[in-house]
Design a protein around this motif. Sequence first.
Motif, short mmCIF file in Angstrom:
data_model
loop_
_atom_site.label_atom_id
_atom_site.label_comp_id
_atom_site.label_asym_id
_atom_site.label_seq_id
_atom_site.Cartn_x
_atom_site.Cartn_y
_atom_site.Cartn_z
N UNK A 1 0.96 -1.65 -0.19
CA UNK A 1 0.66 -0.24 0.39
C UNK A 1 1.06 1.19 -0.37
N UNK A 2 0.41 2.41 -0.64
CA UNK A 2 0.81 3.49 -0.95
C UNK A 2 0.26 5.08 0.23
N UNK A 3 0.41 5.82 0.83
CA UNK A 3 -0.59 6.48 0.82
C UNK A 3 -0.48 7.68 0.84
N UNK A 4 -0.69 8.94 -0.12
CA UNK A 4 -0.01 10.43 0.59
C UNK A 4 -1.35 11.06 1.33
N UNK A 5 -0.38 11.85 2.22
CA UNK A 5 -1.36 12.59 3.66
C UNK A 5 -0.45 13.00 4.15
N UNK A 6 -1.55 14.15 5.07
CA UNK A 6 -1.18 15.45 6.01
C UNK A 6 -0.94 13.94 7.57
N UNK A 7 0.13 14.46 7.75
CA UNK A 7 -0.55 14.12 9.48
C UNK A 7 -1.36 15.33 10.35
N UNK A 8 -1.83 13.75 11.48
CA UNK A 8 -3.21 14.48 12.42
C UNK A 8 -2.65 15.44 13.37
N UNK A 9 -1.62 14.66 14.03
CA UNK A 9 -1.00 15.51 15.14
C UNK A 9 0.31 14.97 14.85
N UNK A 10 1.79 15.24 15.95
CA UNK A 10 2.44 14.43 15.83
C UNK A 10 3.19 13.46 16.24
N UNK A 11 3.73 12.85 15.23
CA UNK A 11 4.46 11.77 15.28
C UNK A 11 4.50 11.44 17.54
N UNK B 1 -5.62 10.93 4.15
CA UNK B 1 -5.75 11.06 3.46
C UNK B 1 -7.10 11.30 2.32
N UNK B 2 -7.06 12.24 1.62
CA UNK B 2 -8.32 12.84 1.03
C UNK B 2 -8.71 11.49 -0.40
N UNK B 3 -9.77 11.32 -0.60
CA UNK B 3 -10.61 10.19 -1.18
C UNK B 3 -10.18 11.39 -2.70
N UNK B 4 -10.28 9.85 -3.94
CA UNK B 4 -9.64 10.48 -5.58
C UNK B 4 -11.51 11.03 -5.73
N UNK B 5 -12.23 10.86 -5.44
CA UNK B 5 -13.92 11.63 -5.85
C UNK B 5 -14.38 12.49 -4.67
N UNK B 6 -15.19 13.40 -4.96
CA UNK B 6 -16.41 14.25 -4.11
C UNK B 6 -17.40 13.32 -3.59
N UNK B 7 -17.98 13.63 -2.58
CA UNK B 7 -19.70 12.86 -1.88
C UNK B 7 -19.91 14.21 -3.16
N UNK B 8 -21.47 13.72 -2.59
CA UNK B 8 -22.85 14.51 -3.22
C UNK B 8 -22.62 16.12 -2.54
N UNK B 9 -22.00 16.22 -1.89
CA UNK B 9 -21.91 17.76 -1.64
C UNK B 9 -20.74 18.59 -2.02
N UNK B 10 -20.57 18.22 -2.61
CA UNK B 10 -19.00 18.14 -3.70
C UNK B 10 -17.33 18.07 -2.51
N UNK B 11 -17.64 17.45 -1.95
CA UNK B 11 -16.52 17.59 -1.15
C UNK B 11 -15.80 16.36 -0.78
N UNK B 12 -14.27 16.29 -0.99
CA UNK B 12 -14.27 15.43 -0.51
C UNK B 12 -14.04 14.54 0.73
N UNK B 13 -14.15 13.22 0.94
CA UNK B 13 -14.17 12.49 2.18
C UNK B 13 -12.65 12.08 2.62
N UNK B 14 -12.05 12.08 3.57
CA UNK B 14 -10.87 11.81 4.19
C UNK B 14 -11.49 10.34 5.53
N UNK B 15 -9.84 10.04 5.18
CA UNK B 15 -9.59 8.64 5.82
C UNK B 15 -9.27 9.14 6.53
N UNK B 16 -8.70 9.25 7.90
CA UNK B 16 -7.76 8.81 9.09
C UNK B 16 -6.83 7.17 9.56
#
Length: 127
Positions: free
Chosen positions: A5-15, A33-48
């Motif tokens: 698996x390869x993920x690109x994202x931003x740290x939520x807090x310090x390690x 990590x943002x998903x590659x598509x937008x939801x019905x509100x036009x926003x990208x969902x985020x997975x932690x």
Amino acid sequence: MLNHIILIGRLVRDPELRYLGNGTPVCNFTLAVERNYTNQQGERDVDFIRIVTWRKLAETCSHHLGKGRLVAAEGSLQISKSEKDGRIYTNPQVIANEVRFLDWPKDSQKGDSSGGNSAGDNFDVPF
């Protein structure tokens, strides 16, 4: 079989760095990590997603990373299950064998941007 698996994202807090009883360093951090598509509100969902690093890589991540830093984590996916109060929880995490720093730290974050690193330095650390 392949578990990669390869993920690109931003740290939520310090390690968080800790040492096991035998002295082995382990570092945990969570990537947003943002998903590659937008939801019905036009926003990208985020997975932690929880990332775990070991040994030298753990110490390097703990020393150089901070909240908000952009990184790529490469490794394998592990899914464990736990039970609490009669409910079963699924706990996915990535055991990273490589973490690539994709941005430079700001002065207020961990690490020193004046450390003489050239733009070509990737800070790759093998597992």
